[in-house]
Design an enzyme around this catalytic site. Structure first.
Site, mmCIF file in Angstrom:
data_model
loop_
_atom_site.group_PDB
_atom_site.id
_atom_site.type_symbol
_atom_site.label_atom_id
_atom_site.label_comp_id
_atom_site.label_asym_id
_atom_site.label_seq_id
_atom_site.Cartn_x
_atom_site.Cartn_y
_atom_site.Cartn_z
ATOM 1 N N LYS A 72 0.867 -1.188 0.000
ATOM 2 C CA LYS A 72 0.000 0.000 0.000
ATOM 3 C C LYS A 72 0.901 1.236 0.000
ATOM 4 O O LYS A 72 1.894 1.282 0.746
ATOM 5 C CB LYS A 72 -0.877 -0.005 1.264
ATOM 6 N N SER A 150 -9.772 2.206 2.657
ATOM 7 C CA SER A 150 -8.837 2.913 1.813
ATOM 8 C C SER A 150 -7.823 2.021 1.118
ATOM 9 O O SER A 150 -7.241 2.424 0.112
ATOM 10 C CB SER A 150 -8.075 3.946 2.649
ATOM 11 N N SER A 174 -10.258 0.014 6.957
ATOM 12 C CA SER A 174 -9.613 0.148 5.650
ATOM 13 C C SER A 174 -8.942 -1.110 5.119
ATOM 14 O O SER A 174 -8.476 -1.123 3.984
ATOM 15 C CB SER A 174 -8.572 1.272 5.686
#
Ligand SMILES: [Mg+2]
Ligand SMILES: [Zn+2]
Lengths: 474, 491, 95
Positions: A72, A150, A174
């Site tokens: 990420k 996210s 997330s």
């Protein structure tokens, strides 16, 4: 070519049936093919081959040797730029490697790229990124779906088979929510178990790194390697990390599973409740005892979260001022001018909205009414779980209030968007571990996730129950 | 001494409180392990944490906590076993995080007190509100480039102790004595180097004036003063200004001021932020700081003798006056030197006042001329002790001793050796002294006559001439007696 | 209504975010509805409840007083959009 698990790929590598370079080639090809999904913010073949040279030299004893991992783009990485999905971190090249990614590197893993995310991890659909929306790989042609957020890029990368594991961060859901949307396994472990050092901060008291994978075993292998005490993070916990995968045990006889009544919410589709019901039945069949429990302050978790997280974010994001790194507005006439222009150009709408809310709830005259109040309710929410875990070992709930929604679904009502986190936020506030595993599908064939929660540092029991449930769909 | 200032219609009383920022003496910064050394190349002592790189986290320096606790003990203050680090949020170029980590509601040290001593022997207690730990900011340089401000983060993150007093001070002198006292306590404790020039110790001064007996007036804060001289100048200027404004029927606006050291005036700071709203909240990257009694007890064991105790010892054991003792103890290095001199010889305890005089007049003047601190004095305490002993034992006169001291300074040798080598030993043999006197009488017959005819004042002349003949070595008492005797015989 | 145009601009100024009039209006609407929504916390009785700042149960980690960071100024300045003579450079501040 598709590899099903870390252990399968590791076996092929150990038996010299595949080389690290071939693994790299395989995944590079896949990533290029799926370019349209906009999963990666950063992807560079040369950087992957650079790693191959290093990985080839290390011993096969390294548990993640050659395993393709997506990162990420909130984790600072030394060899790849880091953006947090924001224009304000344009061209930022960290000179350091985050604790978590360094640990993965140490075990020989191969980073295939940096995945897209909501800007500064603020969002639930990976649609607030400066680098565009990510498309859920499960979408049908012509009707793109959101991957959740996210960490949508990471969830999508696993779902699209562009890696065998992907790091994520979970502040209010997330990891778990995008895992549910993309039909993959996603675990947010106990707060403090993975060091936050080198992860771009959103809300320090909530941020926690975790992992996406294709199955529970892989998640348990990866989490063991990512976790550990770090003296550079004052909130990092000093606990022994068990060898989760070796300890996996499907025997649930006598385990008490709590079903919180407050998680039955009006307006949630029957499909979600049906999947939940099936999972309850399955656990019962496997010998677990079902306990109906109450987490009385559940309803207040979302408003609490949406005070605390923006408050911390408003301060954490003050460092993005155009002085030390990242974007700086041109032609500023004064220092304040530079700050204001840089930040209004550099941040997107959702980030600005949260900074403004956070600034407001901390400001003179409002601190007690909002921030302090939220911290007190947070205490009550955390206490709810402490009490609950005196009655049960695990709590089972749905992960998200819906399956993946269309990417272009109008998201102009922030509160409606915030409701995506309704089942995940309470555990974040309490700092307890939670996993989402795919369990059944809706009428459109989209995956639905269920969530297992447990008390602090009890990841092993979560993995065990998830491992048992996973068998239902093999 | 009255603290009141005569005004047009009534007297005025000044009310002053100080916020002192003292840099903690430590190797590394409060929340990062980069160096605190002063004067290095720009941005060469900056860690990723100090530069607020994304994902960087603070980890507290244990030693800085101990230094704060030590200081708390030295200030007779309450040590708080539970304290919290908060973020103070504001934007400035030399504040890389966009917030300063400080302590707000729960400081590490609570109420304390210190005593200041006046010349007339009286003293006054000044109350301390709190001491908290916080990070220093970096440094902005505004005059290096015509269009830009330069930022150096070397100082960013260095540990500071902010010591806040109650508004118990009533004039510039008291403020000066107070900051000197704090400085000396910190230096005794070795928790701050006390170097005001380098900014290791600096103060914000809060000033207001009022009609005696009234409520406190509106105060102004003069920021960042780094010398006692400037603190006093700034206070005197500001008090005068405030009284003038009020007497002209105006009112004081609560303001933050800067003191211009070249004009001697204060002026309002260009406001950094229209309305200050620091949005303090507990730093979520740090957990509460808890200290247990055992740690506090261990730190207490490290506390050396402090200025007040030492002052008391000097008064009790050496019979020094309260003021002399407070002057001497105000500087640890001087006081340590004095202690070493006294301890170098058992017999010196009785002549402590002479030792004080030799240190504060002769030794200081020679050190000052050569720009040396007492800590670097080439004359070692034990040698100064020997010199005083030689005077006491009449081996040399005080006058010769001054000569010997210069020689000691230049050669760093033992005074006895200098005296022997240069033959400076005092002449006490009466025959030798009589010979000098006889010569002088022989050479100055006219003067003798004048003296004998009643010009008594000439006695000094004969003493001086005879002393000259002895090259200053004659014992002055014996010389005097012989001259008187000889001249009276002439009758 | 919790915020008005005036207060939203004050908050934006504190946060160093410049808002156009249109943006200010939009944020005003959003933030007011969010603030109305979080108001439901007032239903909860929090008398005698200690605020929870961090859920970590461990004690504060403390470091030894050692110099370990040896970053060159080049490394620290590497990502800066404007650096001169070993310093970070910003538009001139007039004090
Ligand atoms: Mg101040
Ligand atoms: Zn301060």
């Amino acid at each position: 070519m598709e590899f099903q698990s870390i252990s399968q790929l590791k076996l092929l590598l150990d038996d010299n049936k595949i080389s690290v370079k071939e693994i790299a080639q395989t995944y590079i090809k896949k990533i290029k093919e799926k370019k349209d999904l906009n999963i990666f913010i950063y992807f560079n073949e040369d950087k992957i081959y650079d790693q191959v040279k290093l990985i080839e030299k290390i011993s096969n004893d390294n548990s993640l040797k050659g395993i393709p991992i997506a990162v990420k783009d909130l984790f600072c990485t030394k060899n790849m730029p880091t953006t947090a999905g924001s224009k304000i971190l344009e061209n930022f090249n960290p000179t350091y490697e985050s604790f978590v990614t360094q640990k993965l590197i140490n075990q020989g893993s191969m980073f295939v790229g940096k995945t897209n995310l909501d800007e500064f991890a603020m969002g639930s659909a990976t649609n607030t990124s400066y680098f565009g929306d990510t498309i859920n790989p499960l979408s049908n042609e012509g009707s793109p779906l959101a991957p959740g957020g996210s960490s949508g890029g990471s969830a999508a990368a696993v779902a699209a088979d562009l890696c065998l594991g992907a790091t994520g961060t979970d502040t209010g859901g997330s990891i778990r929510q995008p895992a549910s949307f993309c039909g993959v396994v996603g675990i947010k472990p106990t707060y403090g178990i993975c060091s936050r050092w080198g992860i771009v901060a959103f809300a320090s008291s909530l941020d926690q790194a975790g992992i996406f994978s294709k199955n529970v075993t892989d998640a348990s292998i990866l989490l063991k390697e990512m976790a550990g005490h770090d003296l550079r993070d004052s909130t990092s916990s000093n606990v022994k990390i068990p060898n989760f995968s070796e300890n996996l045990n499907i025997d649930l006889k006598g385990k008490k599973i709590g079903i919180p009544k407050e998680y039955t919410i009006d307006g949630i589709s029957d499909e979600i409740n049906e999947v939940w019901e099936q999972a309850i039945k399955s656990l019962e069949q496997k010998g677990a005892i079902i306990e109906h429990i109450s987490l009385p302050h559940t309803k207040y978790a979302l408003p609490t979260y949406y005070i605390i997280a923006p408050a911390e974010a408003s301060s954490n994001l003050a460092r993005y001022d155009g002085v030390k790194y990242g974007h700086r507005a041109e032609n500023a006439k004064s220092l304040d001018d530079m700050y204001e222009l840089t930040r209004s150009e550099g941040f997107g709408k959702e980030v600005k909205r949260r900074i403004l809310i956070g600034t407001y709830v901390l400001s003179a005259g409002y601190y007690d009414a909002y921030y302090l109040k939220a911290q007190k309710v947070r205490k009550l929410i955390a206490d709810d779980f402490v009490k609950a875990f005196k009655e049960c070992d695990l709590i089972l709930t749905p992960t998200a209030p819906s399956a993946a929604f269309p990417l272009n679904e109008k998201q102009d009502d922030p509160i409606k968007m915030y409701l995506n986190d309704v089942f995940t936020v309470p555990a974040s506030l309490a700092g307890i571990p939670g996993i989402s595993i795919p369990y059944g599908k809706d009428k459109n064939g989209l995956p639905l996730g269920i969530q297992l929660l447990s008390k602090h540092f009890n990841e092993q029991e979560i993995f065990n129950a998830a491992f048992a449930l996973e068998k239902d769909y093999e | 001494m009255s603290n009141l200032i005569k005004g047009k219609h009534h007297d005025w009383e000044t009310v002053i409180g100080l916020e002192i920022h003292a840099q903690v003496k430590s190797n590394s910064k409060l929340f990062s392990s980069s160096s605190t050394t002063f004067g290095s190349n720009p941005n060469s002592q900056v860690s990723l944490v100090d530069a607020a790189m994304p994902g960087m986290l603070p980890v507290i320096n244990k030693y800085c906590i101990e230094q704060a606790v030590k200081t708390g003990v030295g200030l007779n203050a309450k040590i708080n076993k539970y304290s919290i680090f908060d973020r103070k949020n504001y934007f400035y170029a030399d504040l890389p995080q966009g917030y300063q980590i400080s302590q707000y509601k729960y400081p590490i040290i609570g109420e304390g007190k210190v005593t200041i001593d006046f010349k007339d022997g009286s003293s006054k207690e000044i109350r301390i509100v709190r001491l908290h730990l916080e990070q220093d900011a970096g440094k902005s340089l505004h005059d290096q480039n015509p269009t830009k401000t330069y930022v150096d983060l070397n100082r960013s993150g260095v540990a500071l102790m902010e010591i806040v007093s109650e508004p118990d001070l009533r004039n510039a002198d008291e403020a000066g004595l107070y900051i000197s006292k704090i400085r000396s306590i910190l230096m005794y404790l070795d928790t701050c180097d006390g170097n005001m020039q380098e900014g290791s110790l600096r103060a914000d001064v809060n000033i207001s004036v009022r009609k005696p007996g009234d409520e406190y007036g509106t105060r102004c804060e003069i920021k960042n003063l780094n010398s006692i001289k400037f603190i006093k100048q700034a206070i005197n200027y500001e008090v005068k200004r405030q009284i003038e404004v009020l007497e002209d029927g105006g009112s004081i606006e609560q303001n933050t001021l800067l003191f211009n050291t070249s004009t001697g005036k204060t002026k309002p700071m260009r406001s950094k932020e229209e309305a200050h709203d620091y949005r303090y909240f507990p730093d979520p990257d740090l957990l509460p700081l808890e200290i247990d009694q055992e740690e506090i007890d261990n730190i207490k064991k490290l506390i050396p003798e402090l200025p007040d105790e030492r002052k008391k010892r000097y008064v009790d054991e050496y019979n020094l006056s309260n003021y002399d003792a407070s002057v001497l103890t105000s500087d640890k290095a001087i006081s340590d030197y004095f202690d070493s001199v006294i301890k170098s010889d058992f017999s010196l305890k009785a002549s402590s006042k002479i030792v004080v005089n030799w240190i504060t007049s002769e030794l200081f003047s020679i050190l000052n001329e050569n720009n040396l601190e007492i800590i670097n004095s080439p004359i070692k305490p034990k040698d100064l002790g020997k010199l005083v002993k030689l005077i006491n034992e009449d081996i040399i006169s005080g006058k010769i001793a001054k000569e010997v001291l210069i020689e000691m300074f230049n050669t760093t040798s033992d005074p006895q050796i200098i005296i022997d080598k240069k033959g400076l030993k005092q002449v006490t043999n009466t025959d030798e002294i009589e010979a000098f006197v006889d010569e002088v009488i022989e050479e100055n017959k006219k003067m003798v006559e004048q003296y004998l005819s009643g010009k008594d004042k000439l006695l000094g002349f004969f003493v001086g001439q005879s002393m000259k003949k002895s090259k200053g070595k004659a014992n002055p008492q014996i010389l005097n007696e012989i001259i008187k005797k000889k001249l009276s015989k002439k009758n | 209504m919790k915020l008005n145009t005036n207060t939203i601009n004050k908050i934006a100024k504190l946060a160093r975010i410049r808002l156009s009039e249109k943006e200010a209006d939009e944020f005003l609407k959003d933030i007011n509805s969010i603030l109305d929504w979080v108001e439901q916390l007032n239903e909860v009785n929090t008398d005698n409840v200690e605020p929870l700042t961090n859920i970590s149960s461990s004690a504060l980690t403390k470091r030894r007083d050692e110099n370990q960071d040896i970053n060159s100024s080049d490394e620290i300045l590497q990502n800066s959009p404007d650096k001169l003579e070993g310093y970070f450079a910003v538009p001139k501040v007039v004090e």
